[in-house]
Design an enzyme around this catalytic site. Structure first.
Site, PDB file in Angstrom:
ATOM      1  N   ARG A 106     -10.308 -11.652   2.120  1.00 33.89           N
ATOM      2  CA  ARG A 106     -11.373 -12.314   1.511  1.00 33.89           C
ATOM      3  C   ARG A 106     -10.572 -13.994   1.399  1.00 33.89           C
ATOM      4  NH1 ARG A 106     -11.723  -9.214  -4.251  1.00 33.89           N
ATOM      5  NH2 ARG A 106     -11.109  -7.612  -2.622  1.00 33.89           N
ATOM      6  N   LYS A 123       0.963  -1.305  -0.059  1.00 36.32           N
ATOM      7  CA  LYS A 123       0.055   0.052   0.056  1.00 36.32           C
ATOM      8  C   LYS A 123       0.788   1.209  -0.132  1.00 36.32           C
ATOM      9  CE  LYS A 123      -3.751  -2.095   2.676  1.00 36.32           C
ATOM     10  NZ  LYS A 123      -4.940  -1.574   1.762  1.00 36.32           N
TER      11      LYS A 123
HETATM   12  N1  BES Z   1      -8.257  -3.608   4.282  1.00 35.29           N
HETATM   13  C1  BES Z   1      -8.244  -3.470   3.012  1.00 35.29           C
HETATM   14  C2  BES Z   1      -9.627  -2.746   2.807  1.00 35.29           C
HETATM   15  C3  BES Z   1      -9.627  -1.155   3.441  1.00 35.29           C
HETATM   16  C4  BES Z   1      -9.856  -0.078   2.717  1.00 35.29           C
HETATM   17  C5  BES Z   1     -10.200  -1.226   4.721  1.00 35.29           C
HETATM   18  C6  BES Z   1      -9.783   1.079   3.488  1.00 35.29           C
HETATM   19  C7  BES Z   1     -10.273   0.026   5.243  1.00 35.29           C
HETATM   20  C8  BES Z   1     -10.134   1.199   4.537  1.00 35.29           C
HETATM   21  C9  BES Z   1      -8.323  -4.577   2.129  1.00 35.29           C
HETATM   22  O1  BES Z   1      -7.515  -5.523   2.367  1.00 35.29           O
HETATM   23  C10 BES Z   1      -7.752  -4.148   0.709  1.00 35.29           C
HETATM   24  O2  BES Z   1      -6.524  -3.707   0.722  1.00 35.29           O
HETATM   25  N2  BES Z   1      -8.743  -4.311  -0.242  1.00 35.29           N
HETATM   26  C11 BES Z   1      -8.239  -3.768  -1.494  1.00 35.29           C
HETATM   27  C12 BES Z   1      -8.601  -4.589  -2.442  1.00 35.29           C
HETATM   28  C13 BES Z   1      -8.050  -4.666  -4.023  1.00 35.29           C
HETATM   29  C14 BES Z   1      -6.556  -4.865  -4.018  1.00 35.29           C
HETATM   30  C15 BES Z   1      -8.866  -5.520  -4.796  1.00 35.29           C
HETATM   31  C16 BES Z   1      -8.828  -2.362  -1.630  1.00 35.29           C
HETATM   32  O3  BES Z   1      -9.894  -2.150  -1.415  1.00 35.29           O
HETATM   33  O4  BES Z   1      -8.064  -1.481  -2.314  1.00 35.29           O
HETATM   34 MN    MN Z   2      -5.413  -5.335   1.954  1.00 35.00          MN
END
Ligand code: BES
Ligand code: MN
Ligand code: ZN
Length: 512
Positions: free
Chosen positions: A359, A285
């Protein structure tokens, strides 16, 4: 915080602060119409003490508006706080919950440790009855929480005593029970919040397991905390793939509530995402806001909080709580995009993005809940940024593969007051996660990201009645409100609890 109920006349209650609710009864619209604030209580002395200021028009009874009077004439209370619930037509029991939180957060910084909140009389607000005191107590606990455990200038400003005041002719036993229930629910929600507030270095998967086990011991739940060996034994290839890059071992937390004498009927399976820190893994990230990813275990914390409340409220239904806890890290042992993982169910998953890790752990958590006998599933997860884009930080997303299960969840929302908005599932979205290399891939592209994530989970829930809660946008309150601090919200605890309680009484029946 001690909680209790008083049936004494409001004007005679000796307290540091007596809070009374008011609504705006003005229905006319137009530039020169004035607000018409009216107190929702039946006490002439209190009404007289408030009359001058209410007549002045300074106080409009707007939502969470407050007005403080010192040494109110004719009252035993040292202070009178008038609390706005907003327009009369819009005021509900949920306005009472927030007003209680507002009262507590008004009192805390003023050094007030003890206070009394009059609930609206039932004629004034038909939604009251036992729901009023329960909501008031819940709201008081929500308001009392501040995420300041790591501040050395922390002044312990918690409220020590919260009293609900109700009319003398109320159904006393029912209202006393409601206060006891609100206390259990409020404390359980705050327990979940305290877990979510912990930073990743303090709350590793192992520590989360310990905290769950301690709670289980206190309230009489069975608890097992498994780790790497068990993940391999159960062939949880999806869950393990997330934790393999971290020096911290995973924790598979299993809580069981088995009430005596209940041997048939539904078994609710509660499955929570417990990523104690989400760096994104190799698909790392950006640095901005990454510190927030300590709250990526909020779904798991909601399940742990709900299990606590269930253990204390003792519904006659069996419940299994599963939290899949891991840390998502980049390292030489981390999984890579392109890797193929075999989930516990046997399905193969092509990893496209290691940041879509929630997931993966839930896939095996859902499969395990089914293996342990769950007949109905509910999961909660801070799963997708896409859900935050869709619904903002107001509503959480809800999905379901079964109408009866969702109807039961909607009924739970009416009690909890938590805001969820249903989003669709559909075969077209399943197409978006088909893989050429394996059975499915772990991301479905940019569009409809909350839904393709839900469809990914659906592959593992299969036809078992299932609800999925995407709480990414609401698990952390970004701007404090009069009734809640900035920080962990504890979303989900109350609704999941009520959803579970609704199974009570339909032992042996078969329903959707
Ligand atoms: N933990 C994150 C989702 C999240 C985003 C939680 C903002 C709280 C605030 C999750 O694991 C994630 O990173 N999801 C990705 C998925 C994508 C790579 C398909 C996302 O939402 O960007
Ligand atoms: Mn994630
Ligand atoms: Zn995550």
């Amino acid at each position: 915080m001690q909680t209790q109920i008083s049936f004494a006349p409001l004007s005679q209650i000796e307290t540091e602060l007596l809070a009374v609710p008011a609504v705006d009864t003005q229905t006319a619209k137009g530039a020169d119409t004035k607000p018409a604030p009216v107190l929702l209580i039946d006490d002439d002395a209190v009404k007289a003490a408030a009359a001058t200021v209410l007549d002045s028009g300074e106080f409009k009874a707007g939502v969470n508006e407050t007005l403080l009077l010192h040494a109110p004439a004719g009252l035993a209370a040292k202070r009178l706080l008038i609390l706005g619930l907003g327009k009369q037509a819009k005021a509900t029991v949920h306005s009472v919950r927030n007003a209680a939180g507002t009262t507590v957060r008004f009192a805390k910084p003023r050094g007030i440790r003890e206070l009394v909140l009059a609930i609206p009389t039932s004629e004034a607000l038909p939604a009251a009855g036992p729901a009023g005191p329960r909501a008031a107590v819940e709201g008081a606990f929500v308001g009392d929480f501040d995420p300041d455990t790591y501040r050395s200038d922390r002044k312990d400003q918690s409220i020590q005593s919260f009293t609900v005041a109700a009319p003398a002719d109320a159904d006393r036993a029912a209202l006393e029970a409601a206060v006891a229930e609100g206390t259990i629910v409020g404390e359980s929600q705050n327990f979940a919040r305290s877990l979510v507030n912990e930073p990743g270095n303090k709350l590793t998967p192992t520590v989360l397991g310990k905290r769950a086990a301690e709670m289980a011991k206190e309230v009489g739940l069975k608890c097992e905390v498994h780790s790497t060996g068990m993940l391999h034994e159960l062939k949880m290839g999806a869950f393990w793939s997330v934790s393999q890059g971290s020096a911290e071992p995973p924790a598979l937390i299993v809580l069981r509530y088995e009430p005596k004498g209940v041997t048939d009927g539904p078994i609710a399976g509660l499955v929570g995402k417990g990523i104690t820190f989400d760096t994104g893994g190799i698909s790392i990230k950006p640095a901005d806001n990454m510190e927030k990813m300590k709250y990526d275990m909020a779904g798991g914390a909601a399940m742990i909080g709900a299990m606590r409340a269930i253990a204390l409220l003792k519904p006659k239904v069996r419940v299994i709580g599963i939290v899949c806890a891991a840390e998502n890290m980049p390292s030489g042992t981390a999984q890579k995009p392109g890797d193929v993982q075999t989930a516990m169910s046997g399905k193969t998953i092509e990893i496209i993005n290691t940041d879509a890790e929630g997931r993966l752990v839930l896939a095996d958590g859902l499969a395990y809940a089914k293996q342990l006998g769950a007949t109905h599933l509910i999961d909660a997860a801070t799963l997708t940024g896409a859900c935050v884009v869709a619904l903002g930080m107001v509503n959480a997303g809800a999905f379901a593969n079964n109408e009866a299960a969702y109807a039961q969840f909607e009924a739970a929302l009416a009690v909890s007051g938590e805001k969820f908005w249903r989003l669709p599932l559909g075969d077209e979205y399943v197409e978006m996660i088909k893989s050429e290399i394996g059975d499915i891939k772990n991301t479905g592209g940019r569009w409809g990201g909350a839904i393709t994530a839900a469809e990914f989970l659906h592959v593992f829930a299969e036809d078992t009645p299932w609800i999925h809660l995407d709480i990414a946008g609401v698990a952390w309150v970004e701007d404090s409100k009069p009734y809640i601090a900035k920080g962990p919200s504890g979303i989900g605890v109350r609704s999941i609890l009520e959803w579970v309680r609704a199974f009570e009484g339909w032992s042996g029946q078969t329903r959707g």
